[in-house]
Design an enzyme around this catalytic site. Structure first.
Site, short mmCIF file in Angstrom:
data_model
loop_
_atom_site.label_atom_id
_atom_site.label_comp_id
_atom_site.label_asym_id
_atom_site.label_seq_id
_atom_site.Cartn_x
_atom_site.Cartn_y
_atom_site.Cartn_z
N ASP A 1 0.83 -1.21 0.00
CA ASP A 1 0.00 0.00 0.00
C ASP A 1 0.85 1.25 0.00
O ASP A 1 2.01 1.26 0.45
CB ASP A 1 -0.95 0.01 1.19
N GLU B 1 0.06 -1.30 5.65
CA GLU B 1 1.12 -0.92 6.58
C GLU B 1 1.06 0.57 6.89
O GLU B 1 1.32 0.99 8.03
CB GLU B 1 2.49 -1.28 5.98
#
Length: 406
Positions: A79, A174
């Site tokens: 991400d 994350e």
């Protein structure tokens, strides 16, 4: 064999921005587009890999040595940060960088300048990949993803390369602190692991911030301003007053090294109501707890002054300093130091002024230091990564594998 640059450019072309407001796992469905791609690529290379319902890709390469050696994992997140757009990224490739300003073509007049980012001068003569100024780049952490995949490609293509069991992990979310909340460490099967999620070449980290998020809702009272005396309670002014109670010298722009901070990341509202969001960070656990208490005390002060319920605090711990979990297994840090020396440069051990999946994994029983991925100026339009740093990181992965096999 695909070059690491081509691989990286393919990965950053996929929009994988996470969303802190979402309650799903992963927080955005578009992250699965890259996760599916990575799982398929691993399988195509002959690596047994799966993608589970929570968005975790786990791959495994069996040992080709007779001796029993630890299983080593390498992990990166797919991400990109919510701070800036990760869609329709248009990378600029600057070959043989000459040390001057780099114009970011998507925004007239915008440039990466060594006068503002002097670390650029460390990479004169190298190939830099930058943004065009309209988005972030996504080197955090698609550089790490590309480096792991590049190393896997080498291992698969060179059966003579000796290695123990290797575990590969790719995670979502994350950037919003939820990257490994449902990560199944026993199923992953590694004894020790490394996240490839650091910054400049040579960075090696095994301690990070303790982290919390603080969200404060301010309930005001709107009255026509012509008749407001003694009646109006302006939520915006109350919010400003609360922010002013926190120490100015403990803002990110005034701190470094082991110093913690209160970081105001959002302030939205009107006279009637307002919402404030902070992140709280400190390497020292006692100072971290003191910062959280100070935030709560400030909210209590506002409620005492303006009435109970004026300010409502939602305080949530996000992750803790992994040092206490990694230090008893310090040889995993020493292996990484040696691996960097073998690649031709010294390790720079330093605290992370942030966090990684490795922090939470370490508290789940998987000691997990963090290794550089090569990028700089993460989370914004000034992000860039030197190609040579990505190539070096892939070599470090192979060197770590080699050292454990020996």
């Amino acid at each position: 064999m695909e070059k690491i640059l081509d691989r990286f450019l393919r990965y950053v072309a996929v929009d994988t921005q996470s969303n802190e407001e979402s309650e799903s796992q992963p927080s955005t469905a578009k992250q699965l587009n890259l996760l599916r791609m990575l799982c398929a690529e691993l399988n195509a290379m002959g690596v047994e890999a799966t993608l589970d319902e929570f968005g975790y890709v786990m791959g495994s390469i069996p040992s080709n040595v007779e001796a029993k050696v630890p299983a080593i994992g390498f992990i990166a997140h797919v991400d990109t940060a919510p701070d800036a757009s990760g869609a329709d990224i248009k990378p600029q490739i600057v070959e043989n960088y000459d040390g001057g300003e780099i114009a970011l073509a998507g925004v007239p007049g915008l440039a990466l300048k060594p006068s503002e980012f002097p670390e650029m001068l460390h990479y004169v003569g190298q190939t830099l990949i930058t943004t065009d100024g309209t988005t972030l780049l996504g080197a955090d952490d698609k550089a790490g993803v590309a480096e792991i995949m590049d190393a896997v490609q080498y291992i698969v293509a060179h059966p003579e390369f000796k290695h123990g069991p290797i575990k590969i992990g790719f995670t979502p979310d994350e950037e919003i602190g939820r990257g490994v909340v449902k990560f199944d460490v026993p199923r992953f099967g590694a004894d020790y692991a490394y996240t490839m999620d650091g910054g400049e070449i040579g960075e090696l980290e095994f301690e990070n911030f303790n982290a919390a998020s603080a969200k404060i809702h301010i309930q005001g009272r709107n009255v026509h301003p012509g008749y407001a005396k003694g009646k109006m309670k302006n939520a915006l002014h109350v919010g400003q007053e609360l922010c002013a109670l926190l120490p100015v010298d403990q803002r990110p722009e005034y701190t470094e090294g082991y110093e913690g901070f209160f970081h105001l990341i959002a302030f939205n509202g009107s006279v009637e109501e307002a919402d404030i969001a902070y992140i709280i960070r400190d390497h020292d656990r006692a100072k971290f707890e003191a910062k959280k208490k100070l935030m709560a005390d400030c909210v209590d002060f506002i409620n005492t002054k303006y009435g109970e319920g004026t300010a409502v605090l939602n305080l949530r711990d996000q992750y803790y300093n992994m040092r206490e979990q990694v230090e008893p297994h310090y040889f995993v840090v020493e292996k990484a130091v040696k691996a960097m020396e073998m690649a031709g440069f010294p390790a720079k051990i330093q605290p992370i002024r942030g966090g990684t999946d490795g922090a939470n994994l370490s508290f789940k029983g998987l000691p997990c230091p963090n290794i550089f991925a090569g990028g700089l100026n993460f989370h914004g339009k000034m992000e860039f990564v030197p190609l040579e740093s990505m190539e070096a990181a892939a070599k470090v992965i192979l060197n770590i594998v080699k050292l454990f096999a020996e």
